[in-house]
Design a protein around this motif. Structure first.
Motif, PDB file in Angstrom:
ATOM      1  N   GLU A  23       1.391   0.879  -1.565  1.00 47.76           N
ATOM      2  CA  GLU A  23       1.792  -0.260  -0.745  1.00 47.76           C
ATOM      3  C   GLU A  23       1.389  -0.108   0.725  1.00 47.76           C
ATOM      4  OE1 GLU A  23       2.911  -3.004  -1.915  1.00 47.76           O
ATOM      5  OE2 GLU A  23       3.307  -2.366  -3.969  1.00 47.76           O
ATOM      6  N   ARG A  24       0.408   0.757   1.000  1.00 45.27           N
ATOM      7  CA  ARG A  24      -0.119   0.904   2.364  1.00 45.27           C
ATOM      8  C   ARG A  24      -1.604   0.556   2.433  1.00 45.27           C
ATOM      9  NH1 ARG A  24       2.460   6.816   4.121  1.00 45.27           N
ATOM     10  NH2 ARG A  24       4.623   6.088   4.392  1.00 45.27           N
ATOM     11  N   GLU A  25      -2.141  -0.016   1.364  1.00 44.95           N
ATOM     12  CA  GLU A  25      -3.571  -0.196   1.204  1.00 44.95           C
ATOM     13  C   GLU A  25      -4.293   1.124   1.496  1.00 44.95           C
ATOM     14  OE1 GLU A  25      -7.336  -3.132   2.266  1.00 44.95           O
ATOM     15  OE2 GLU A  25      -5.360  -3.582   3.131  1.00 44.95           O
ATOM     16  N   ALA A  26      -3.882   2.133   0.745  1.00 40.67           N
ATOM     17  CA  ALA A  26      -4.499   3.452   0.855  1.00 40.67           C
ATOM     18  C   ALA A  26      -5.941   3.381   0.365  1.00 40.67           C
ATOM     19  CB  ALA A  26      -3.702   4.464   0.050  1.00 40.67           C
ATOM     20  N   PHE A  27      -6.659   4.468   0.536  1.00 39.64           N
ATOM     21  CA  PHE A  27      -8.069   4.534   0.142  1.00 39.64           C
ATOM     22  C   PHE A  27      -8.235   4.118  -1.312  1.00 39.64           C
ATOM     23  CE2 PHE A  27     -11.664   7.273  -1.408  1.00 39.64           C
ATOM     24  CZ  PHE A  27     -12.679   6.600  -0.731  1.00 39.64           C
ATOM     25  N   GLN A  28      -8.986   3.037  -1.541  1.00 39.12           N
ATOM     26  CA  GLN A  28      -9.285   2.511  -2.869  1.00 39.12           C
ATOM     27  C   GLN A  28      -8.049   2.061  -3.646  1.00 39.12           C
ATOM     28  OE1 GLN A  28     -11.637   5.636  -4.720  1.00 39.12           O
ATOM     29  NE2 GLN A  28     -13.516   4.897  -3.757  1.00 39.12           N
ATOM     30  N   GLU A  29      -6.989   1.699  -2.952  1.00 39.83           N
ATOM     31  CA  GLU A  29      -5.766   1.279  -3.641  1.00 39.83           C
ATOM     32  C   GLU A  29      -5.875  -0.161  -4.140  1.00 39.83           C
ATOM     33  OE1 GLU A  29      -0.930   0.805  -2.994  1.00 39.83           O
ATOM     34  OE2 GLU A  29      -2.211   1.212  -1.272  1.00 39.83           O
ATOM     35  N   ILE A  30      -5.405  -0.380  -5.343  1.00 38.80           N
ATOM     36  CA  ILE A  30      -5.216  -1.712  -5.920  1.00 38.80           C
ATOM     37  C   ILE A  30      -3.886  -1.704  -6.661  1.00 38.80           C
ATOM     38  CG2 ILE A  30      -6.040  -3.362  -7.659  1.00 38.80           C
ATOM     39  CD1 ILE A  30      -8.867  -2.529  -7.062  1.00 38.80           C
ATOM     40  N   GLU A  31      -3.170  -2.823  -6.611  1.00 41.34           N
ATOM     41  CA  GLU A  31      -1.963  -2.962  -7.417  1.00 41.34           C
ATOM     42  C   GLU A  31      -2.409  -3.595  -8.731  1.00 41.34           C
ATOM     43  OE1 GLU A  31       1.315  -2.460  -9.024  1.00 41.34           O
ATOM     44  OE2 GLU A  31       0.604  -4.521  -9.121  1.00 41.34           O
ATOM     45  N   TYR A  32      -2.539  -2.775  -9.757  1.00 39.92           N
ATOM     46  CA  TYR A  32      -3.206  -3.216 -10.984  1.00 39.92           C
ATOM     47  C   TYR A  32      -2.372  -4.184 -11.805  1.00 39.92           C
ATOM     48  CZ  TYR A  32      -6.490   0.348  -9.673  1.00 39.92           C
ATOM     49  OH  TYR A  32      -7.406   1.082  -8.963  1.00 39.92           O
ATOM     50  N   ARG A  33      -1.060  -4.137 -11.661  1.00 39.46           N
ATOM     51  CA  ARG A  33      -0.257  -5.098 -12.420  1.00 39.46           C
ATOM     52  C   ARG A  33      -0.496  -6.516 -11.925  1.00 39.46           C
ATOM     53  NH1 ARG A  33       4.746  -0.952 -12.621  1.00 39.46           N
ATOM     54  NH2 ARG A  33       3.898  -0.601 -10.558  1.00 39.46           N
ATOM     55  N   ARG A  34      -0.818  -6.670 -10.650  1.00 39.38           N
ATOM     56  CA  ARG A  34      -1.188  -7.992 -10.143  1.00 39.38           C
ATOM     57  C   ARG A  34      -2.647  -8.308 -10.467  1.00 39.38           C
ATOM     58  NH1 ARG A  34       1.834  -6.440  -5.399  1.00 39.38           N
ATOM     59  NH2 ARG A  34      -0.103  -6.021  -4.261  1.00 39.38           N
ATOM     60  N   ALA A  35      -3.505  -7.296 -10.391  1.00 44.46           N
ATOM     61  CA  ALA A  35      -4.948  -7.536 -10.515  1.00 44.46           C
ATOM     62  C   ALA A  35      -5.407  -7.730 -11.956  1.00 44.46           C
ATOM     63  CB  ALA A  35      -5.722  -6.374  -9.895  1.00 44.46           C
ATOM     64  N   PHE A  36      -4.807  -7.022 -12.910  1.00 43.45           N
ATOM     65  CA  PHE A  36      -5.368  -6.953 -14.261  1.00 43.45           C
ATOM     66  C   PHE A  36      -4.507  -7.595 -15.338  1.00 43.45           C
ATOM     67  CE2 PHE A  36      -8.368  -3.040 -13.664  1.00 43.45           C
ATOM     68  CZ  PHE A  36      -9.217  -3.844 -12.909  1.00 43.45           C
ATOM     69  N   THR A  37      -3.424  -8.239 -14.991  1.00 47.81           N
ATOM     70  CA  THR A  37      -2.553  -8.819 -16.016  1.00 47.81           C
ATOM     71  C   THR A  37      -3.289  -9.849 -16.857  1.00 47.81           C
ATOM     72  OG1 THR A  37      -0.549  -8.418 -14.729  1.00 47.81           O
ATOM     73  CG2 THR A  37      -0.449 -10.149 -16.381  1.00 47.81           C
ATOM     74  N   GLU A  38      -4.211 -10.609 -16.270  1.00 48.28           N
ATOM     75  CA  GLU A  38      -4.965 -11.610 -17.015  1.00 48.28           C
ATOM     76  C   GLU A  38      -5.927 -10.963 -18.004  1.00 48.28           C
ATOM     77  OE1 GLU A  38      -6.125 -15.449 -18.146  1.00 48.28           O
ATOM     78  OE2 GLU A  38      -4.454 -14.777 -16.906  1.00 48.28           O
ATOM     79  N   TYR A  39      -6.335  -9.731 -17.743  1.00 46.64           N
ATOM     80  CA  TYR A  39      -7.314  -9.059 -18.602  1.00 46.64           C
ATOM     81  C   TYR A  39      -6.664  -8.308 -19.765  1.00 46.64           C
ATOM     82  CZ  TYR A  39     -10.697  -9.575 -14.734  1.00 46.64           C
ATOM     83  OH  TYR A  39     -11.521 -10.065 -13.756  1.00 46.64           O
ATOM     84  N   ALA A  40      -5.437  -7.893 -19.617  1.00 45.12           N
ATOM     85  CA  ALA A  40      -4.864  -6.910 -20.540  1.00 45.12           C
ATOM     86  C   ALA A  40      -3.587  -7.428 -21.190  1.00 45.12           C
ATOM     87  CB  ALA A  40      -4.575  -5.606 -19.803  1.00 45.12           C
ATOM     88  N   LYS A  41      -3.250  -6.853 -22.349  1.00 44.39           N
ATOM     89  CA  LYS A  41      -1.995  -7.166 -23.010  1.00 44.39           C
ATOM     90  C   LYS A  41      -0.810  -6.574 -22.255  1.00 44.39           C
ATOM     91  CE  LYS A  41      -1.494  -7.169 -27.447  1.00 44.39           C
ATOM     92  NZ  LYS A  41      -1.417  -6.697 -28.866  1.00 44.39           N
ATOM     93  N   TRP A  42      -1.040  -5.417 -21.642  1.00 45.47           N
ATOM     94  CA  TRP A  42       0.025  -4.750 -20.887  1.00 45.47           C
ATOM     95  C   TRP A  42      -0.630  -3.889 -19.815  1.00 45.47           C
ATOM     96  CZ3 TRP A  42       2.091   0.595 -22.307  1.00 45.47           C
ATOM     97  CH2 TRP A  42       3.101   1.001 -21.413  1.00 45.47           C
ATOM     98  N   VAL A  43      -0.101  -3.949 -18.608  1.00 46.17           N
ATOM     99  CA  VAL A  43      -0.552  -3.083 -17.521  1.00 46.17           C
ATOM    100  C   VAL A  43       0.648  -2.274 -17.067  1.00 46.17           C
ATOM    101  CG1 VAL A  43      -1.612  -2.943 -15.240  1.00 46.17           C
ATOM    102  CG2 VAL A  43      -2.243  -4.816 -16.782  1.00 46.17           C
ATOM    103  N   GLY A  44       0.569  -0.969 -17.210  1.00 46.49           N
ATOM    104  CA  GLY A  44       1.686  -0.097 -16.834  1.00 46.49           C
ATOM    105  C   GLY A  44       1.252   0.990 -15.878  1.00 46.49           C
ATOM    106  N   GLU A  45       2.206   1.491 -15.123  1.00 44.57           N
ATOM    107  CA  GLU A  45       1.937   2.615 -14.213  1.00 44.57           C
ATOM    108  C   GLU A  45       2.972   3.694 -14.486  1.00 44.57           C
ATOM    109  OE1 GLU A  45       0.194   2.049 -10.363  1.00 44.57           O
ATOM    110  OE2 GLU A  45       1.909   3.056  -9.424  1.00 44.57           O
ATOM    111  N   ILE A  46       2.524   4.923 -14.608  1.00 46.25           N
ATOM    112  CA  ILE A  46       3.407   6.035 -14.963  1.00 46.25           C
ATOM    113  C   ILE A  46       3.882   6.719 -13.684  1.00 46.25           C
ATOM    114  CG2 ILE A  46       3.652   8.154 -16.291  1.00 46.25           C
ATOM    115  CD1 ILE A  46       1.361   7.222 -18.063  1.00 46.25           C
ATOM    116  N   ASP A  47       5.162   6.574 -13.382  1.00 50.76           N
ATOM    117  CA  ASP A  47       5.727   7.153 -12.159  1.00 50.76           C
ATOM    118  C   ASP A  47       6.323   8.539 -12.374  1.00 50.76           C
ATOM    119  OD1 ASP A  47       5.142   5.096 -10.382  1.00 50.76           O
ATOM    120  OD2 ASP A  47       6.927   3.964 -10.949  1.00 50.76           O
ATOM    121  N   ASP A  48       6.561   8.895 -13.622  1.00 48.33           N
ATOM    122  CA  ASP A  48       7.233  10.155 -13.936  1.00 48.33           C
ATOM    123  C   ASP A  48       6.450  10.845 -15.050  1.00 48.33           C
ATOM    124  OD1 ASP A  48       8.893  12.221 -14.774  1.00 48.33           O
ATOM    125  OD2 ASP A  48      10.726  11.017 -14.736  1.00 48.33           O
TER     126      ASP A  48
END
Length: 551
Positions: free
Chosen positions: A106-131
């Motif tokens: 959430e700081r627009e780090a180097f090459q950062e993208i929020e993929y749940r916003r970017a790829f939801t139209e492309y995929a059945k599920w977009v998840g990010e593993i925090d743990d």
């Protein structure tokens, strides 16, 4: 205690992964390190779009999720082309993306993208593993989502620090496949409707087929003298020389076949969505209420009634539906047999290539040679363009898993798909058809074929232009050419530069010897076929189109 990277690889192994495709990145170095000790084949690609297309081809030919790893930002957006193909083509696939570390989000780090916003139209599920401790859970779920219902791509993003974390986690277990079956009453009703119909027709499409399902449906069609068509770029679902085969229900459909579907009193739509391209812009079956009685079988309940209201809606995979087909003998009316035979004869005529046209190279004669000499289990791949008509209309597919081509119409797919197909089936011939514009979208993956010693044969059909767009341009704006001409390399030299074999064909008679030399080389090979720009389609020249547009 294992790193997150080790947990990812352990979960892949537990879920049956045999090979993955990747472009390496520093964002998932911990996974690359864990792969050193794993029994998973790793194919290193030259561009992320090519890697994702290879994963799609793997999933398309196996029914198991194709696995792709790419790095964040530009790597992920490059891979989106393959994601879109897998989504529209209902192919199981999992794309793993290295992500910025958690504290930098959430700081627009180097090459950062929020993929749940970017790829939801492309995929059945977009998840990010925090743990890292939840990695087995997420990966197993990804396999289940990618393969269940209507298959498709899943995206999992992997923060770099999560992959480095050392944690204790449960041992991963394989996913449980989800199957849906037709009821006994539904199958009795299907049998009754097909038996009573005077002009039934079946259209096969979609995914979740097996070789056994294809065989069982062929036997069922034969017992009922049921004419069968294959949806756009799903031709490997039915033997084209079977007497019930009526042709390809796709772009540029045989007018005889189109009329037969429109005049049918019952259509069995098995496995596919019957979207814009195979439906001839929703004219073969009217939406939302078809004139014909409609039996629609699809593994995803959300697709049943979405575009067409069916008379019978069966929520089942093609494999499960075909397993439930009755094996009892059936005596169809003589008119049914005559109709099936007439449609098959029309297909045989339609799929016989012309041998005369503009220029010194006649693709019709080349296709005749390919048909006479290719093995029945040869795998054909291609991307998109007018050149693909030569393959889709004039090649007669004989067996399951012999075709890898995008229903989404994505250019550049053929070369990466050929790499994946040859790694999956090294004992089988793999022939890639590509146009000059199409090939250079992912032609660098020829280097991948050379690196892994994969002797695929690529036929680059070169007319010096984006031919499909030129065709439309000449029809809509005759003689006003803009943005469709191309300057190409010598494709034979291109092949040799990578360490492969190269040939150039400028006259029809040169092709046979060029092909035989390419195959004998034992190397990945490119045969450049230089065709006359006027030969824009098998049956029409650019001048014909231009003159017709002028009136």
């Amino acid at each position: 205690m294992r790193t997150g990277g080790q947990l990812i690889v352990d979960a892949l192994v537990a879920n049956g992964t045999k090979r993955l495709f990747c472009v390496p990145g520093e964002s998932y170095l911990a996974v690359l390190d864990a792969l050193v000790d794993a029994e998973i084949g790793v194919t290193v690609c030259r561009q992320e779009g090519g890697a994702a297309m290879m994963a799609d081809a793997w999933g398309r030919l196996t029914g198991e999720p194709g696995i792709c790893f790419v790095t964040r930002g530009p790597g992920a957006t490059n891979a989106s082309a393959g994601l879109h193909i897998a989504r529209q083509d209902s192919t199981p696939m999992i794309l793993f993306i290295g992500q910025v570390q958690r504290e930098a989000r959430e700081r627009e780090a180097f090459q950062e993208i929020e993929y749940r916003r970017a790829f939801t139209e492309y995929a059945k599920w977009v998840g990010e593993i925090d743990d890292a401790r939840r990695i087995p859970e997420f990966v197993t779920r990804a396999f289940a989502v990618a393969t269940s219902g209507r298959p498709g791509p899943v995206v999992l993003t992997l923060p770099e620090d999560v992959l480095r974390d050392i944690v204790e986690a449960p041992e991963p277990k394989p996913y449980t496949p989800v199957e849906t079956y037709p009821s006994h009453q539904q199958m009795e009703e299907v049998e009754r409707l097909i038996t009573e119909a005077e002009r039934p027709f079946a259209i096969l499409g979609g995914s979740r087929w097996t070789a056994e399902a294809v065989s069982r449906f062929a036997s069922f069609a034969e017992r009922h003298e049921l004419p069968v068509g294959c949806s756009f770029r799903r031709q490997a679902l039915f033997d084209h020389l079977h007497p019930c085969y009526a042709g390809d229900v796709g772009i540029g459909i045989n007018p005889v076949l189109a009329e037969a579907i429109k005049q049918s009193d019952l259509v069995l739509l098995l496995g596919g969505r019957f979207s814009e391209m195979p439906s001839s812009n929703y004219t073969l079956l009217e939406s939302p209420y078809p004139r014909q009685k409609l039996i629609h079988v699809h593994p995803d309940a959300a697709e049943l009634g979405r575009v067409y209201r069916p008379d019978i809606a069966i929520n089942a995979s093609p494999a499960a539906f075909c397993a439930a087909l009755p094996s009892t003998a059936h005596n169809p009316a003589p008119a049914s047999a005559d109709r099936a035979a007439a449609l098959h004869d029309a297909y045989r005529t339609w799929s016989t290539p012309p041998t005369e046209g503009p220029g010194k190279v006649q693709m019709g004669a080349i296709m005749n040679w390919v048909e006479e000499n290719a093995q029945a289990d040869t795998i054909f791949t291609n991307g998109a363009g007018n050149y693909a008509t030569w393959l889709h209309r004039f090649h007669r597919f004989r067996g399951f898993a012999t075709q890898a081509a995008p229903t989404s119409g994505s250019m550049g797919y053929g070369m990466p798909a050929a790499v994946a197909a040859k790694q999956l089936f090294p004992e089988r011939d793999v022939i890639c058809f590509a146009g000059d514009g199409c090939f250079l979208m992912h032609g660098q993956e020829f280097a991948t074929a050379v690196r892994y010693d994969l002797p695929v044969i690529v036929l680059v059909i070169n007319n010096g232009m984006y031919g499909t767009i030129r065709m439309h341009q000449e029809r809509e704006y005759p003689s006003r050419v803009s943005a469709t001409d191309l300057t190409n390399p010598d494709f034979a030299d291109y092949a040799r530069a990578f360490g492969g074999h190269g040939e150039t064909v400028t006259e029809t008679a040169e092709f046979e010897a060029a092909y035989e030399r390419a195959k004998a080389s034992g190397k990945p090979a490119i045969i450049e076929i230089r065709i006359d720009p006027e030969a824009i389609t098998p049956t029409r020249s650019l001048s014909d189109i231009r003159n017709a547009a002028r009136g």
